[in-house]
Write an enzyme that holds these catalytic residues in place. Structure first.
Site, PDB file in Angstrom:
ATOM      1  N   GLY A  89      -9.880  -4.364   1.899  1.00  0.00           N
ATOM      2  CA  GLY A  89      -9.480  -3.984   3.251  1.00  0.00           C
ATOM      3  C   GLY A  89      -9.929  -2.571   3.567  1.00  0.00           C
ATOM      4  O   GLY A  89     -11.053  -2.170   3.261  1.00  0.00           O
ATOM      5  N   ASP A  90      -9.020  -1.809   4.143  1.00  0.00           N
ATOM      6  CA  ASP A  90      -9.361  -0.440   4.535  1.00  0.00           C
ATOM      7  C   ASP A  90      -9.179   0.568   3.409  1.00  0.00           C
ATOM      8  O   ASP A  90      -9.815   1.628   3.398  1.00  0.00           O
ATOM      9  CB  ASP A  90      -8.463  -0.007   5.698  1.00  0.00           C
ATOM     10  CG  ASP A  90      -6.996   0.012   5.278  1.00  0.00           C
ATOM     11  OD1 ASP A  90      -6.477  -1.063   4.941  1.00  0.00           O
ATOM     12  OD2 ASP A  90      -6.389   1.091   5.259  1.00  0.00           O
ATOM     13  N   THR A 126       0.838  -1.199   0.000  1.00  0.00           N
ATOM     14  CA  THR A 126       0.000   0.000   0.000  1.00  0.00           C
ATOM     15  C   THR A 126       0.871   1.247   0.000  1.00  0.00           C
ATOM     16  O   THR A 126       1.926   1.267   0.625  1.00  0.00           O
ATOM     17  CB  THR A 126      -0.911   0.009   1.241  1.00  0.00           C
ATOM     18  OG1 THR A 126      -1.650  -1.204   1.278  1.00  0.00           O
ATOM     19  CG2 THR A 126      -1.868   1.190   1.213  1.00  0.00           C
ATOM     20  N   THR A 173      -2.005   2.511   6.394  1.00  0.00           N
ATOM     21  CA  THR A 173      -1.508   1.280   5.773  1.00  0.00           C
ATOM     22  C   THR A 173      -1.383   0.219   6.854  1.00  0.00           C
ATOM     23  O   THR A 173      -1.251   0.549   8.032  1.00  0.00           O
ATOM     24  CB  THR A 173      -0.146   1.507   5.090  1.00  0.00           C
ATOM     25  OG1 THR A 173       0.413   0.247   4.701  1.00  0.00           O
ATOM     26  CG2 THR A 173       0.842   2.196   6.025  1.00  0.00           C
ATOM     27  N   GLY A 174      -1.435  -1.045   6.450  1.00  0.00           N
ATOM     28  CA  GLY A 174      -1.291  -2.115   7.433  1.00  0.00           C
ATOM     29  C   GLY A 174      -2.379  -3.153   7.300  1.00  0.00           C
ATOM     30  O   GLY A 174      -2.881  -3.406   6.193  1.00  0.00           O
ATOM     31  N   HIS A 175      -2.754  -3.762   8.428  1.00  0.00           N
ATOM     32  CA  HIS A 175      -3.756  -4.826   8.405  1.00  0.00           C
ATOM     33  C   HIS A 175      -5.141  -4.219   8.187  1.00  0.00           C
ATOM     34  O   HIS A 175      -5.751  -3.641   9.089  1.00  0.00           O
ATOM     35  CB  HIS A 175      -3.703  -5.609   9.727  1.00  0.00           C
ATOM     36  CG  HIS A 175      -4.629  -6.771   9.739  1.00  0.00           C
ATOM     37  ND1 HIS A 175      -5.522  -7.006  10.758  1.00  0.00           N
ATOM     38  CD2 HIS A 175      -4.826  -7.761   8.830  1.00  0.00           C
ATOM     39  CE1 HIS A 175      -6.218  -8.096  10.486  1.00  0.00           C
ATOM     40  NE2 HIS A 175      -5.813  -8.575   9.324  1.00  0.00           N
ATOM     41  N   GLY A 176      -5.630  -4.353   6.974  1.00  0.00           N
ATOM     42  CA  GLY A 176      -6.825  -3.637   6.558  1.00  0.00           C
ATOM     43  C   GLY A 176      -8.065  -3.924   7.370  1.00  0.00           C
ATOM     44  O   GLY A 176      -8.867  -3.019   7.638  1.00  0.00           O
ATOM     45  N   ARG A 181     -12.000  -9.598  -1.741  1.00  0.00           N
ATOM     46  CA  ARG A 181     -11.724  -9.008  -0.418  1.00  0.00           C
ATOM     47  C   ARG A 181     -11.242  -7.566  -0.577  1.00  0.00           C
ATOM     48  O   ARG A 181     -10.384  -7.280  -1.398  1.00  0.00           O
ATOM     49  CB  ARG A 181     -10.677  -9.855   0.310  1.00  0.00           C
ATOM     50  CG  ARG A 181     -10.196  -9.267   1.648  1.00  0.00           C
ATOM     51  CD  ARG A 181      -8.950  -8.432   1.478  1.00  0.00           C
ATOM     52  NE  ARG A 181      -8.412  -7.976   2.762  1.00  0.00           N
ATOM     53  CZ  ARG A 181      -7.432  -7.082   2.888  1.00  0.00           C
ATOM     54  NH1 ARG A 181      -6.879  -6.547   1.821  1.00  0.00           N
ATOM     55  NH2 ARG A 181      -7.006  -6.741   4.069  1.00  0.00           N
TER      56      ARG A 181
END
Lengths: 178, 140
Positions: free
Chosen positions: B31-32, B1, B52-55, B29
């Site tokens: 995410g954020d 991202t 950014t990161g684990h959505g 899927r």
């Protein structure tokens, strides 16, 4: 005073991508700053900075995107203008070179905030967005990573593990936050 | 991202975030990243954020809007960044990173993953880093 800040993703960046990632964000921030220095808008600046990173295969966006479980590329992007909270986004769009520019087109040319999947690609055709075949969006590294993950079923959570709570075999763990 | 937040000479703030997904993710899927308030937020009256990161974690806590609220309440961008990411880690056990500007052009950036590549430019000085605690600078 104009300001721009960029990121190239927060995750367990391997050493092989470290230098490229740093150079990429340095370039992107400079590209955006030049836009601002020339009197460009904040929207213009973030679009150009993000496009710079989308065009850089070291980053997971645009060229450099990764493969989903079906071996296809699905990209997401969003842009927002703080003047009037206008925004536009695309989700699971395929074969688009610069999804951030497509998101801007959603913001400026439609009444919607998010268009996904086939509808996003249909909209991309309407606005003549630049397309690329999957094999030009995905790097060889991403293809190898896909083969490994499909084999070992590494989960999304593992990729974004907190560095202070999960021990990994090859990466030393640093304590606490940045 | 990847993502960016900018403040222009007219005092306008914008953000953009773009992602190529996660390797071997479930088709369909999201995410954020494309979700306003999660993958980012921008309001001239407060500031701007790109995440950014684990959505899934970021979406659950509406990370970008959370940071915006904290700044609206008087927190600096840096404190708001650290507070929100700590909240996300504790509440949903998720990790990620953010870059933030407030309406005065003050910087915030923080990450709870192992690394995050980041850079910002102001007054012709470029700052950048990758590992925790890094902050290199140079004239541009």
């Amino acid at each position: 005073t104009p300001v721009i800040i960029v990121h190239g993703g927060a995750w367990a960046i391997p050493d092989s991508l470290a230098e490229g990632s740093v150079q990429g964000v340095r370039l992107a921030s400079t590209v955006g700053y030049k836009v601002l220095g020339a009197g460009g808008s904040a929207v213009d600046a973030v679009e150009e900075a993000v496009r710079s990173m989308e065009d850089n295969p070291v980053f997971d966006a645009g060229v450099g995107s990764v493969l989903n479980a079906d071996g296809e590329v699905e990209m997401d992007a969003v842009i927002m203008d703080g003047r009037d909270l206008k925004s536009g986004a695309v989700g699971c769009v395929q074969n688009i070179k610069n999804p951030i520019s497509l998101a801007r087109a959603v913001m400026e040319k439609t009444d919607h905030t998010l268009i996904v999947g086939k509808g996003a690609n249909k909209f991309a055709e309407e606005v003549n967005a630049v397309t690329l075949p999957t094999n030009q969006l995905v790097t060889e590294t991403a293809r190898r990573e896909w083969e490994e993950l499909m084999k070992f079923r590494t989960t999304v959570t593992k990729l974004f593990s907190p560095r202070d709570t999960v021990q990994k075999e090859s990466v030393p763990v640093a304590p606490g936050h940045d | 991202t990847v993502g960016a937040v900018a403040l222009d000479t007219q005092g306008n703030i914008a953000f953009g975030t773009s992602t190529g997904g996660i390797t071997a993710k479930r088709p369909g899927r999201i995410g954020d990243s494309p979700i306003i308030g999660a993958g980012g937020y921008a309001d001239n009256n407060i500031g701007g954020v790109s995440t950014t990161g684990h959505g899934e974690s970021i979406a659950k806590v509406c990370l970008a809007k959370h940071i915006t609220h904290l700044m609206e309440g008087g927190m600096t961008p840096q404190t708001a960044s650290e507070t929100a990411l700590t909240f996300m880690a504790k509440r949903v056990q998720g990790s990620g990173g953010v870059v933030v500007l407030n309406d005065n052009g003050n910087i915030g950036r923080h990450f709870t993953t192992e690394r995050m590549a980041w850079a910002w430019v102001k007054d012709n000085v470029l700052h950048h880093g990758l590992n925790p605690g890094e902050d290199f600078s140079e004239n541009v």
